[in-house]
Design a protein around this motif. Structure first.
Motif, PDB file in Angstrom:
ATOM      1  N   ASP A  61       0.817  -1.212   0.000  1.00  0.00           N
ATOM      2  CA  ASP A  61       0.000   0.000   0.000  1.00  0.00           C
ATOM      3  C   ASP A  61       0.850   1.261   0.000  1.00  0.00           C
ATOM      4  O   ASP A  61       0.331   2.367   0.099  1.00  0.00           O
ATOM      5  CB  ASP A  61      -0.944   0.008   1.208  1.00  0.00           C
ATOM      6  N   GLY A  62       2.181   1.104  -0.093  1.00  0.00           N
ATOM      7  CA  GLY A  62       3.066   2.246  -0.133  1.00  0.00           C
ATOM      8  C   GLY A  62       3.264   2.950   1.199  1.00  0.00           C
ATOM      9  O   GLY A  62       3.865   4.016   1.245  1.00  0.00           O
ATOM     10  N   VAL A  63       2.780   2.352   2.277  1.00  0.00           N
ATOM     11  CA  VAL A  63       2.872   2.972   3.602  1.00  0.00           C
ATOM     12  C   VAL A  63       3.899   2.225   4.444  1.00  0.00           C
ATOM     13  O   VAL A  63       3.682   1.060   4.806  1.00  0.00           O
ATOM     14  CB  VAL A  63       1.500   2.978   4.316  1.00  0.00           C
ATOM     15  N   GLY A  64       4.989   2.874   4.768  1.00  0.00           N
ATOM     16  CA  GLY A  64       6.078   2.217   5.479  1.00  0.00           C
ATOM     17  C   GLY A  64       5.959   2.295   6.985  1.00  0.00           C
ATOM     18  O   GLY A  64       6.859   2.816   7.651  1.00  0.00           O
ATOM     19  N   THR A  65       4.868   1.763   7.519  1.00  0.00           N
ATOM     20  CA  THR A  65       4.682   1.701   8.969  1.00  0.00           C
ATOM     21  C   THR A  65       4.128   0.325   9.329  1.00  0.00           C
ATOM     22  O   THR A  65       3.400  -0.288   8.537  1.00  0.00           O
ATOM     23  CB  THR A  65       3.693   2.771   9.479  1.00  0.00           C
ATOM     24  N   LEU A  66       4.442  -0.121  10.527  1.00  0.00           N
ATOM     25  CA  LEU A  66       3.930  -1.418  10.978  1.00  0.00           C
ATOM     26  C   LEU A  66       2.477  -1.327  11.423  1.00  0.00           C
ATOM     27  O   LEU A  66       1.696  -2.260  11.231  1.00  0.00           O
ATOM     28  CB  LEU A  66       4.794  -1.943  12.124  1.00  0.00           C
ATOM     29  N   GLY A  67       2.098  -0.216  12.004  1.00  0.00           N
ATOM     30  CA  GLY A  67       0.739  -0.068  12.498  1.00  0.00           C
ATOM     31  C   GLY A  67      -0.310  -0.013  11.415  1.00  0.00           C
ATOM     32  O   GLY A  67      -1.510  -0.138  11.701  1.00  0.00           O
ATOM     33  N   SER A  68       0.114   0.147  10.167  1.00  0.00           N
ATOM     34  CA  SER A  68      -0.848   0.228   9.061  1.00  0.00           C
ATOM     35  C   SER A  68      -1.268  -1.143   8.542  1.00  0.00           C
ATOM     36  O   SER A  68      -2.168  -1.236   7.700  1.00  0.00           O
ATOM     37  CB  SER A  68      -0.254   1.040   7.911  1.00  0.00           C
ATOM     38  N   VAL A  69      -0.649  -2.212   9.023  1.00  0.00           N
ATOM     39  CA  VAL A  69      -1.021  -3.551   8.556  1.00  0.00           C
ATOM     40  C   VAL A  69      -2.430  -3.887   9.032  1.00  0.00           C
ATOM     41  O   VAL A  69      -2.730  -3.807  10.230  1.00  0.00           O
ATOM     42  CB  VAL A  69      -0.036  -4.624   9.066  1.00  0.00           C
ATOM     43  N   ASN A  70      -3.308  -4.255   8.110  1.00  0.00           N
ATOM     44  CA  ASN A  70      -4.691  -4.597   8.476  1.00  0.00           C
ATOM     45  C   ASN A  70      -5.206  -5.821   7.728  1.00  0.00           C
ATOM     46  O   ASN A  70      -6.402  -6.077   7.703  1.00  0.00           O
ATOM     47  CB  ASN A  70      -5.625  -3.405   8.238  1.00  0.00           C
ATOM     48  N   GLY A  85      -4.487 -16.204   9.833  1.00  0.00           N
ATOM     49  CA  GLY A  85      -3.736 -17.267  10.474  1.00  0.00           C
ATOM     50  C   GLY A  85      -3.500 -17.119  11.961  1.00  0.00           C
ATOM     51  O   GLY A  85      -2.562 -17.711  12.495  1.00  0.00           O
ATOM     52  N   GLY A  86      -4.307 -16.306  12.659  1.00  0.00           N
ATOM     53  CA  GLY A  86      -4.137 -16.146  14.092  1.00  0.00           C
ATOM     54  C   GLY A  86      -3.277 -14.959  14.496  1.00  0.00           C
ATOM     55  O   GLY A  86      -3.199 -14.618  15.681  1.00  0.00           O
ATOM     56  N   TRP A  87      -2.596 -14.308  13.540  1.00  0.00           N
ATOM     57  CA  TRP A  87      -1.779 -13.140  13.857  1.00  0.00           C
ATOM     58  C   TRP A  87      -2.669 -11.913  14.068  1.00  0.00           C
ATOM     59  O   TRP A  87      -3.681 -11.722  13.378  1.00  0.00           O
ATOM     60  CB  TRP A  87      -0.798 -12.836  12.738  1.00  0.00           C
ATOM     61  N   THR A  88      -2.283 -11.070  14.999  1.00  0.00           N
ATOM     62  CA  THR A  88      -2.989  -9.811  15.230  1.00  0.00           C
ATOM     63  C   THR A  88      -2.042  -8.616  15.194  1.00  0.00           C
ATOM     64  O   THR A  88      -2.463  -7.477  15.385  1.00  0.00           O
ATOM     65  CB  THR A  88      -3.710  -9.831  16.595  1.00  0.00           C
ATOM     66  N   SER A  89      -0.757  -8.883  14.954  1.00  0.00           N
ATOM     67  CA  SER A  89       0.229  -7.814  14.803  1.00  0.00           C
ATOM     68  C   SER A  89       1.337  -8.307  13.888  1.00  0.00           C
ATOM     69  O   SER A  89       1.504  -9.517  13.688  1.00  0.00           O
ATOM     70  CB  SER A  89       0.818  -7.393  16.158  1.00  0.00           C
ATOM     71  N   ALA A  90       2.087  -7.364  13.343  1.00  0.00           N
ATOM     72  CA  ALA A  90       3.162  -7.707  12.411  1.00  0.00           C
ATOM     73  C   ALA A  90       4.517  -7.289  12.973  1.00  0.00           C
ATOM     74  O   ALA A  90       4.662  -6.199  13.534  1.00  0.00           O
ATOM     75  CB  ALA A  90       2.930  -7.034  11.064  1.00  0.00           C
ATOM     76  N   PHE A  91       5.481  -8.158  12.814  1.00  0.00           N
ATOM     77  CA  PHE A  91       6.872  -7.876  13.189  1.00  0.00           C
ATOM     78  C   PHE A  91       7.529  -7.036  12.100  1.00  0.00           C
ATOM     79  O   PHE A  91       8.437  -6.243  12.361  1.00  0.00           O
ATOM     80  CB  PHE A  91       7.607  -9.205  13.359  1.00  0.00           C
ATOM     81  N   ALA A  92       7.091  -7.236  10.858  1.00  0.00           N
ATOM     82  CA  ALA A  92       7.660  -6.546   9.701  1.00  0.00           C
ATOM     83  C   ALA A  92       6.581  -6.387   8.640  1.00  0.00           C
ATOM     84  O   ALA A  92       5.563  -7.082   8.658  1.00  0.00           O
ATOM     85  CB  ALA A  92       8.839  -7.341   9.139  1.00  0.00           C
ATOM     86  N   LYS A  93       6.817  -5.463   7.732  1.00  0.00           N
ATOM     87  CA  LYS A  93       5.855  -5.228   6.642  1.00  0.00           C
ATOM     88  C   LYS A  93       6.614  -4.948   5.351  1.00  0.00           C
ATOM     89  O   LYS A  93       7.528  -4.131   5.313  1.00  0.00           O
ATOM     90  CB  LYS A  93       4.962  -4.034   6.966  1.00  0.00           C
ATOM     91  N   GLN A  94       6.204  -5.643   4.291  1.00  0.00           N
ATOM     92  CA  GLN A  94       6.675  -5.328   2.939  1.00  0.00           C
ATOM     93  C   GLN A  94       5.593  -4.463   2.295  1.00  0.00           C
ATOM     94  O   GLN A  94       4.448  -4.888   2.178  1.00  0.00           O
ATOM     95  CB  GLN A  94       6.895  -6.610   2.136  1.00  0.00           C
ATOM     96  N   TYR A  95       5.967  -3.248   1.884  1.00  0.00           N
ATOM     97  CA  TYR A  95       4.939  -2.303   1.460  1.00  0.00           C
ATOM     98  C   TYR A  95       5.053  -1.832   0.012  1.00  0.00           C
ATOM     99  O   TYR A  95       4.214  -1.074  -0.474  1.00  0.00           O
ATOM    100  CB  TYR A  95       4.922  -1.089   2.387  1.00  0.00           C
ATOM    101  N   GLY A  96       6.080  -2.287  -0.724  1.00  0.00           N
ATOM    102  CA  GLY A  96       6.196  -1.856  -2.115  1.00  0.00           C
ATOM    103  C   GLY A  96       7.490  -2.327  -2.742  1.00  0.00           C
ATOM    104  O   GLY A  96       8.267  -3.065  -2.135  1.00  0.00           O
ATOM    105  N   ARG A  97       7.722  -1.863  -3.956  1.00  0.00           N
ATOM    106  CA  ARG A  97       8.906  -2.251  -4.728  1.00  0.00           C
ATOM    107  C   ARG A  97       9.703  -1.011  -5.112  1.00  0.00           C
ATOM    108  O   ARG A  97       9.138   0.060  -5.346  1.00  0.00           O
ATOM    109  CB  ARG A  97       8.478  -3.015  -5.977  1.00  0.00           C
ATOM    110  N   SER A  98      11.012  -1.157  -5.175  1.00  0.00           N
ATOM    111  CA  SER A  98      11.862  -0.037  -5.551  1.00  0.00           C
ATOM    112  C   SER A  98      11.546   0.426  -6.975  1.00  0.00           C
ATOM    113  O   SER A  98      11.185  -0.369  -7.846  1.00  0.00           O
ATOM    114  CB  SER A  98      13.334  -0.439  -5.449  1.00  0.00           C
ATOM    115  N   THR A  99      11.673   1.736  -7.194  1.00  0.00           N
ATOM    116  CA  THR A  99      11.349   2.302  -8.506  1.00  0.00           C
ATOM    117  C   THR A  99      12.530   3.009  -9.153  1.00  0.00           C
ATOM    118  O   THR A  99      12.378   3.689 -10.165  1.00  0.00           O
ATOM    119  CB  THR A  99      10.178   3.302  -8.384  1.00  0.00           C
ATOM    120  N   GLY A 100      13.710   2.872  -8.588  1.00  0.00           N
ATOM    121  CA  GLY A 100      14.902   3.510  -9.143  1.00  0.00           C
ATOM    122  C   GLY A 100      15.717   4.134  -8.033  1.00  0.00           C
ATOM    123  O   GLY A 100      15.441   3.968  -6.853  1.00  0.00           O
TER     124      GLY A 100
END
Length: 235
Positions: A192-201, A205-220
């Motif tokens: 979603d382009g948002v580099g924060t952990l709290g934005s994961v929604n 699988g039983g998880w309610t929080s994230a240790f890490a988030k992948q939010y996009g791909r490099s563009t240059g």
């Protein structure tokens, strides 16, 4: 798994205002040491190269590019390094057993004196162009196989987590509620382009929080577009 000055500047404010995170890049193909030096100017402090690839014609194998990426990252001054494990699965090819694939990882790390902070089991279907047809056993058998991989990684005594996309979970395992390994840290995929952990929604699988988030791909920027995936980590 995969920058422009514009996206870095735009997201840097969001990251700083939310919580302390470690800006991280993951990759499947080596970049030069100079690239890893360059990205530190954009506050990236952690690298995660692919350690094991599905290589379905071989039943799975250590990624031959891992050792190059590992040494390039360390040569740049970054010592915070993880590795990710994309396992061989699928009925079309004769994949090695989960235990054998995990054993290959453990033995390789020991033999080559590789120091990684944490390893990540990548639970996602292969891309549409992949010839491997992974995770094609149906929900019940997919679930059983995933639990075999989880049992094998837990038995190593190393630090592990799970990389997964909540929007793919039901397709692979039959329901968003299926719990494979919620006691392990989650590296959530939510582009979603948002580099924060709290934005994961997009939990599952039983998880309610994230240790890490992948939010996009490099563009240059320091490297060509698509060279990295963009992430934030707790540590």
């Amino acid at each position: 798994m995969y920058f422009s000055s514009t996206i870095f500047l735009a997201l840097g404010t969001l990251i700083g205002s939310a919580q302390a995170v470690v800006k991280t890049l993951d990759l499947s193909a080596p970049q030069s040491t100079s690239v890893w030096t360059c990205v530190q100017g954009q506050s990236f402090r952690k690298g995660i190269p692919r350690l094991y690839q599905e290589a379905c014609g071989l039943g799975g194998r250590i990624d031959p590019n891992f050792i190059t990426s590992y040494h390039q990252i360390r040569a740049s001054g970054i010592t915070d390094i993880d590795g990710y494990f994309f396992p061989c699965t699928g009925s079309v090819h004769h994949c090695k057993s989960p235990q054998t694939q995990v054993n290959e990882i453990v033995n390789y790390l020991a033999a080559n004196h590789i120091l990684v902070k944490r390893l990540w089991l990548d639970l996602e279907p292969p891309g549409s162009g992949s010839p491997c047809h992974g995770w094609n056993y149906g929900a019940t058998r997919n679930t059983a196989l995933a639990k075999q991989f989880v049992a094998a990684i837990k038995a190593t005594g190393l630090k592990w987590g799970i990389y997964a996309n909540g929007n793919q979970w039901s397709t692979m395992f039959g329901s968003r509620s299926v719990n494979i390994a919620s006691d392990l840290p989650l590296w959530a995929v939510q582009w979603d382009g948002v580099g924060t952990l709290g934005s994961v929604n997009t939990f599952m699988g039983g998880w309610t929080s994230a240790f890490a988030k992948q939010y996009g791909r490099s563009t240059g920027g320091c490297a060509s577009a698509g060279s990295f995936d963009l992430n934030v980590f707790t540590e």
